[in-house]
Design an enzyme around this catalytic site. Structure first.
Site, PDB file in Angstrom:
ATOM      1  CB  THR A   8      -0.943   0.060   1.221  1.00 47.44           C
ATOM      2  OG1 THR A   8      -0.163   0.035   2.412  1.00 47.44           O
ATOM      3  CG2 THR A   8      -1.927  -1.093   1.227  1.00 47.44           C
ATOM      4  CB  SER A   9       0.476   4.559  -1.478  1.00 47.45           C
ATOM      5  OG  SER A   9       0.375   4.007  -2.772  1.00 47.45           O
ATOM      6  CB  THR A  10      -0.309   6.020   3.075  1.00 47.74           C
ATOM      7  OG1 THR A  10      -1.682   5.656   2.950  1.00 47.74           O
ATOM      8  CG2 THR A  10       0.068   7.008   1.984  1.00 47.74           C
TER       9      THR A  10
END
Length: 184
Positions: A8-10
């Protein structure tokens, strides 16, 4: 052996992260490499560890193409690394499995379409920005450090070091130096 990779990006994308882990485990992944880093970042250490870990006849499993690669070129490099090790790639949401000729064909088609969509989206974005600029509606990102110029100068005059000013105000060190140079 099925080896999973999830990204996931964050950290805030907890539900998506947990869903990926669940799906990978349900596909029989015995080992899962996971990380929370933006795909824009070229440094994805867990992806590199996963590719280093897999052995001949293993299959690297991801839930979605965008969790693995950011462009057709990136996808091509990843697939080439896997093929060099005689490792397959399986993308769950598209039912693509590169251990078959049909799966490899579909992988190339989907990767090309994804890149095409991205390029079209970026072109539209550039057109929208150009139009907004022409109508004087687009001003770009608000300058955050420059709004703190007077505070930066007064802190520096009080004897604080630029590094300490940057840390305390949450702005870049180079911004502090630029503000001080402009004030001088």
């Amino acid at each position: 052996m099925f080896v999973g990779y999830c990204r996931t990006s964050t950290i805030e994308q907890k539900a998506g992260y947990e869903a990926q882990l669940r799906d990978l485990k349900s596909q029989g992944c015995e080992k899962v490499f996971s990380e929370q880093v933006s795909s824009v970042n070229s440094n994805r250490p867990e992806l590199d560890r996963a590719i280093d870990f897999v052995r001949e006849n293993d299959v690297l499993v991801v839930t979605r193409l965008d969790r693995l690669a950011r462009s057709v070129a990136d996808l091509g490099q990843i697939v080439a690394r896997l093929e060099a090790k005689q490792v397959g790639l399986k993308i769950l949401d598209m039912s693509i499995d590169t251990t078959s000729p049909t799966g490899r064909l579909l992988m190339n088609l989907v990767g090309s379409i994804a890149q095409f969509e991205r390029e079209i989206m970026l072109a539209r974005q550039r057109e929208g920005i150009a139009k907004a600029k022409a109508e004087h509606k687009f001003k770009g990102r608000a300058p955050t450090a420059r709004r703190k110029s007077s505070v930066v100068v007064s802190m520096h005059q009080a004897g604080k070091k630029p590094v300490d000013i940057a840390n305390e105000l949450g702005i870049g060190r180079s911004s502090v130096y630029r503000i001080l140079a402009e004030a001088a």
